[in-house]
Design an enzyme around this catalytic site. Sequence first.
Site, PDB file in Angstrom:
ATOM      1  N   SER B 330      27.388  10.232   4.874  1.00 21.93           N
ATOM      2  CA  SER B 330      27.679  11.289   3.907  1.00 21.93           C
ATOM      3  C   SER B 330      28.723  12.221   4.501  1.00 21.93           C
ATOM      4  CB  SER B 330      26.397  12.065   3.606  1.00 21.93           C
ATOM      5  OG  SER B 330      26.716  13.306   3.031  1.00 21.93           O
ATOM      6  N   GLU B 372      27.770  19.954  18.148  1.00 29.89           N
ATOM      7  CA  GLU B 372      28.295  19.948  16.779  1.00 29.89           C
ATOM      8  C   GLU B 372      29.098  21.225  16.483  1.00 29.89           C
ATOM      9  OE1 GLU B 372      25.447  20.462  13.587  1.00 29.89           O
ATOM     10  OE2 GLU B 372      26.411  18.891  12.411  1.00 29.89           O
ATOM     11  N   GLU B 377      36.688  20.131  14.419  1.00 30.80           N
ATOM     12  CA  GLU B 377      36.915  20.236  12.965  1.00 30.80           C
ATOM     13  C   GLU B 377      36.022  21.309  12.316  1.00 30.80           C
ATOM     14  OE1 GLU B 377      35.924  17.593  14.663  1.00 30.80           O
ATOM     15  OE2 GLU B 377      34.310  16.490  13.681  1.00 30.80           O
ATOM     16  N   CYS B 526      13.534  16.535  13.455  1.00 29.20           N
ATOM     17  CA  CYS B 526      13.913  17.752  14.197  1.00 29.20           C
ATOM     18  C   CYS B 526      12.733  18.414  14.893  1.00 29.20           C
ATOM     19  CB  CYS B 526      14.555  18.749  13.256  1.00 29.20           C
ATOM     20  SG  CYS B 526      15.950  18.045  12.373  1.00 29.20           S
TER      21      CYS B 526
END
Lengths: 395, 596
Positions: B330, B372, B377, B526
């Site tokens: 995704s 992350e 980006e 998680c």
Amino acid sequence: MTTTKKQLHRIDLIFKNEDDCKEILRNALSRSDQEIVNEMVNSGLKGRGGAGFPTGLKWKLTAESKEKEKYVICNADEGEPGTFKDREILTRVPHKVLSGMAICAKIIGAQKGYIYLRGEYKFLVPDLKKELRKFHDILDELGLDFRVDIFLGSGAYICGEESALIESMEGKRGEPRNKPPFPSVKGFKGKPTVVNNVETLAHSYTILKFGAKKFRDLGVKDSRGSKVFSVSGDTPIPGIYELELGMTVQDFVDDFSDGDCKAVQVGGASGFLVPRKRFGKTTIGYQGKLTGISLPTGGSMMIFNSSRSMYNVLNNYLDFFEEESCGQCTPCRVGCQQLLKGIKAVKRGEKPTSYLNQLLKLTETMKLTAKCGLGQSVANSFSSIVENFREEMIY
Amino acid sequence: MSNMVNLTINGIAVSVEEDKTILEAAKELHIKIPTLCYHKDLCVAGNCRVCVVEQVGNHKLVASCATPVSEGMEINTNTLKVRNCRKHIIELLLTEHREECTKCYRNGHCELQELSAEYQITNQDFIDLVPDKNYTIDMLSPAIEKDDSKCIRCQRCVRTCAEIQSVGAIAVAHKGSEMKISTFFDRSLDEVVCTNCGQCIVHCPTGALTEKSYVEKVWDAIADPEAHVVVQTAPAVRVGLGEELGLGSGTRVTEKMVSALRRLGFDSVLDTNFTADLTIMEEGTELLTRLKRALVEDDPDVALPMATSCSPGWVKYIEHKYPEYLPNLSTCKSPQQMFGALAKTYYAKNIKVAPENIVSVSIMPCTAKKFEANRPEMKDSGYKDVDFVLTTRELAVMIRQAGIEFEKLNDESFDSIMGIGSGAGVIFGATGGVMEAALRTAYEIVTGREVPFDNLEITPVRGLEGVKEATVKIEGTVKEWDFLEGVELKCAVTNGLENAHQLMEAIKRGDKFYHFIEIMACPGGCLGGGGQPFPVDNEIRLKRMEAIYAEDRDLPIRKSHENPEIIQIYKEFLEKPLSHKSHKLLHTSYVKREQY
């Protein structure tokens, strides 16, 4: 008490270059598996790599497994310092080793065998391959479905330990496994596997040729047969000798030393040092490992004369183990480093001489708790040298 | 049932199943045998030798973790011989270990420290080996630090990385005194296949592997009068934090956590659950769009199954190991990064603070989130979207440092905006949660009805099993989605990267076909993340999981699309899912990475 022989008996069974392996195999194939296992058990042959596990029993245990896939591995990872007999056997009489493997394969039901060859013995490969081709032809002629391949080790001492050897063959890091299960139950690729030393397999050839009795008649109780020794150090006649088991170190020294001999290291770097005062009381064989009366050996006999510093000898062994411990278990990995650093510190006066006693206690822990047989024996040289030559460690 | 075996331990008879080890049998008698290399999650190594015991008739001691029981066995766990040997082994380990306990991140949480206290190792007779070792500390990764001088070579991390995660970023190198845990050509963890999942950290008994801590940076930001510090908290933190602060596993502490964060000085305490809900809106729509392209437009380029992208460990894993499947991932950012991008745009505008003055902090059960947030980006707001990521453990450090008596705190609720989350957002913290949340919304969008499960609880995707599958038949569609009428939506859910590896292989071989797969890098999702409290095992994971689902049940809003703040943000700012603005702020792209 074990009986001792007065004179050293030179034997010539292993290296006698008979060209009759086809006959021996044909004969073996005509006998029942049970018969051959009994012959092996009765011979009293014990593993010649040094650990001394009864070979017949090992074959029997592996044969009993119902698994279809099984393996025979010849342990030719001869890495113990001072041992060089397997190289000679593989050079001079490889067909005996191969025949031993084939017979073992027939009994346990294996179709595939491997020679785990020490990396440093790579030069043997071309000749061994030639020998293998000849041997495979014989097997085809006799109709025995069995093939042998060569697997080259990569230079780790620990891979001489059978479960580390198997790990290495499986492409993993050479580290001993937890036991049980033993290789006879879960070995190569998780299948029942016999791992035998080169010399053990060659002896099995002798036993099948001459029968268990001839083998059993040699040696003494619990240590039957002959054994190939790698004799080195301060001797005018270093080399490889096949001798009867059960001799005392004194008998041995009388034959091999030039008269100046203060100690003999039996069994290589992981073996025991025997000082002169114990020569008469120590026999070479498998029983009473812990009482110090008789000592097992993979074949290494190192003779030291009065010019040798036992401190240097020990330092050399410990240097070796500090590097060659596989490193996985605490007692062996850290223990070896402590022993090496410890004797240096005592020598330099950085630690009191009483520190040697503390290290001796540590060697007990290493023997009791290390994960594998090699880890349990790395401290043997330390304890036997420090106990007998303490003053040389200090001054 | 397997056969029973009778043995005695310290003279007490016990009967256990034949496949049990001495260690397990002793546990049944409430006899504790110390261990270091042993971990319930992992295969048995038997290499530290701390768990040795005496077996009558055997001169050698045996490792109780690695030795199976046998009939008639007599074991003694507390003889002089055993104690002396154990003490020696602990002493030996300490000589290889840089003993700077007071300066260590794991001070007070270290298994070696505990053991050495238990055995009263008060004087070190053996020689300190550390000065002669060439130990290195790898601090290059934004997520994980590896300090070889604290390593005891138990290989728990190696087994974790290989067995649970199928990554193999760390392995044993060299032998003897040089033996160490290393990476491909001894590179930094930042330059190898490491997914930053942090499972090695939660399985490490000492301070050899730790998260890179940003606690001081966050304190600095809080102290800066210019800075407006916003904090977001991930769903799994609220069921883990209590453990680190002395409460039982699986204690729900959401409201106390909010009040603690406020006392720490954060200007605004917000909820990642909000962006979890937003993820559902975006990802759910993305899934439906892909299905439309595949089923109506017969577009051969549409990549199915679509895979979730919430777990940054999984994202990096697929970038390394299955780059050919990157189109299947995704394009949605994870909830953390959606939150970051909105904090410095939508939120900043709303509260009228200049985005350059906003410091965005997130509290995560995860170490990969640190990586992350540092991905190049992740700057779509025009600034670094998330400035600092703290783990659950680091938050506990701050709470302790601030002298907050956590248990005594009053319950408080999140600030707004971006502080409301639905039950669907909460369950993101457990494996299967994203799938369940997505189905709750997507099914309703497509059919106008609630998912056909009792109380909205899609039980087939819940639990700790490696791979869970569910098929949902879509019936009674509304007009806009009638091309989905009768379609059986095939879904799979997996947790732990070894399971992900198995699932991907099955898909690759063509053995399995799915429309939608949810993958979480850590066991249990998680809640079992690499940033959660020590220790962890399945029992603890299950307790945290129960807490997550209880949290969901108790929330007034249980579906993402019903979250009023979600409705509001689409109305005021984003327009609709997959809008131009959404694409700019909430979606991302991926890169192919090396295999080693």
